[in-house]
Design a protein around this motif. Structure first.
Motif, PDB file in Angstrom:
ATOM      1  N   LEU A 131      17.492  50.641  -6.951  1.00 27.18           N
ATOM      2  CA  LEU A 131      18.979  51.168  -6.641  1.00 27.18           C
ATOM      3  C   LEU A 131      20.012  50.071  -6.531  1.00 27.18           C
ATOM      4  O   LEU A 131      19.384  48.970  -6.512  1.00 27.18           O
ATOM      5  N   PRO A 132      21.072  50.657  -6.991  1.00 25.82           N
ATOM      6  CA  PRO A 132      22.183  49.255  -6.967  1.00 25.82           C
ATOM      7  C   PRO A 132      22.208  48.708  -5.639  1.00 25.82           C
ATOM      8  O   PRO A 132      22.027  49.113  -4.627  1.00 25.82           O
ATOM      9  N   VAL A 133      22.472  47.493  -5.607  1.00 30.62           N
ATOM     10  CA  VAL A 133      22.473  46.697  -4.702  1.00 30.62           C
ATOM     11  C   VAL A 133      24.050  46.266  -4.224  1.00 30.62           C
ATOM     12  O   VAL A 133      24.735  45.787  -4.989  1.00 30.62           O
ATOM     13  N   ASN A 134      24.659  46.618  -3.079  1.00 33.87           N
ATOM     14  CA  ASN A 134      26.303  46.500  -2.679  1.00 33.87           C
ATOM     15  C   ASN A 134      26.984  46.671  -3.663  1.00 33.87           C
ATOM     16  O   ASN A 134      27.883  45.985  -4.193  1.00 33.87           O
ATOM     17  N   GLY A 135      26.780  48.003  -4.280  1.00 33.42           N
ATOM     18  CA  GLY A 135      27.817  48.305  -5.335  1.00 33.42           C
ATOM     19  C   GLY A 135      27.305  48.021  -6.751  1.00 33.42           C
ATOM     20  O   GLY A 135      28.118  48.476  -7.465  1.00 33.42           O
TER      21      GLY A 135
END
Length: 173
Positions: free
Chosen positions: A127-131
């Motif tokens: 998943l993406p991390v911090n956008g």
């Protein structure tokens, strides 16, 4: 495809569409996630390829007869060792792959279906991390010289202690 053409001295590979097109790296429509510009699984694969597969392609061969649905490529790792990319495109069969050593890191990528929006790395969702995209990916340490590839999975295997004369020469340049 990129790894195969690298053996024939092709120095660059270009993706058709980062945003837009039939299968973009970033989903601009937020069709599944509800978020604009959410990374499709290929975005994570591209990052892993960039991190783990150096510019020198090697001839990856299995020591035994293998089915056409199991494919492998090898590159010098950018800093040390050799990285294999092993792909099981079979929809039903699981294949054990014997590696030259049990010293290294495994990045096993899987998904519930080929059209899944989210892919797993070693059993955990990517998943993406911090956008944004993650800066690093956490591998599993190899515990055996045999890696088992379930149906429709791919694995990056960084053999940290494996050496090749082509890699040594490449890193000196």
């Amino acid at each position: 495809m990129a790894a195969r053409v690298a053996l024939q001295s092709c120095s660059a590979f270009c993706r058709q569409a980062a945003i837009g097109g039939a299968y973009e790296l970033l989903d601009r429509n937020a069709s599944v996630t509800g978020k604009d510009y959410y990374p499709n699984p290929d975005a994570f694969i591209a990052l892993l390829f960039n991190d783990l597969m150096g510019t020198t392609a090697l001839d990856a061969q299995f020591g035994e007869a293998v089915p056409a649905t199991l494919r492998a490529w090898a590159h010098c790792h950018p800093s040390h060792g050799v990285t294999f990319l092993i792909l099981n495109v079979d929809g039903n069969a699981t294949y054990p792959v014997t590696l030259p050593s049990a010293e290294g890191d495994l990045y096993l990528l899987s998904a519930p279906a080929l059209d899944s929006q989210v892919m797993d790395l070693n059993g955990s969702p990517l998943l993406p991390v911090n956008g944004g995209m993650p800066e690093t990916f956490t591998p599993l340490a190899l515990t055996s010289a045999t890696v088992v590839l379930p149906p429709q999975t791919l694995a990056f295997v960084h053999m940290t202690s494996l050496s090749n004369s082509a890699c040594q020469q490449d890193r000196r340049q």
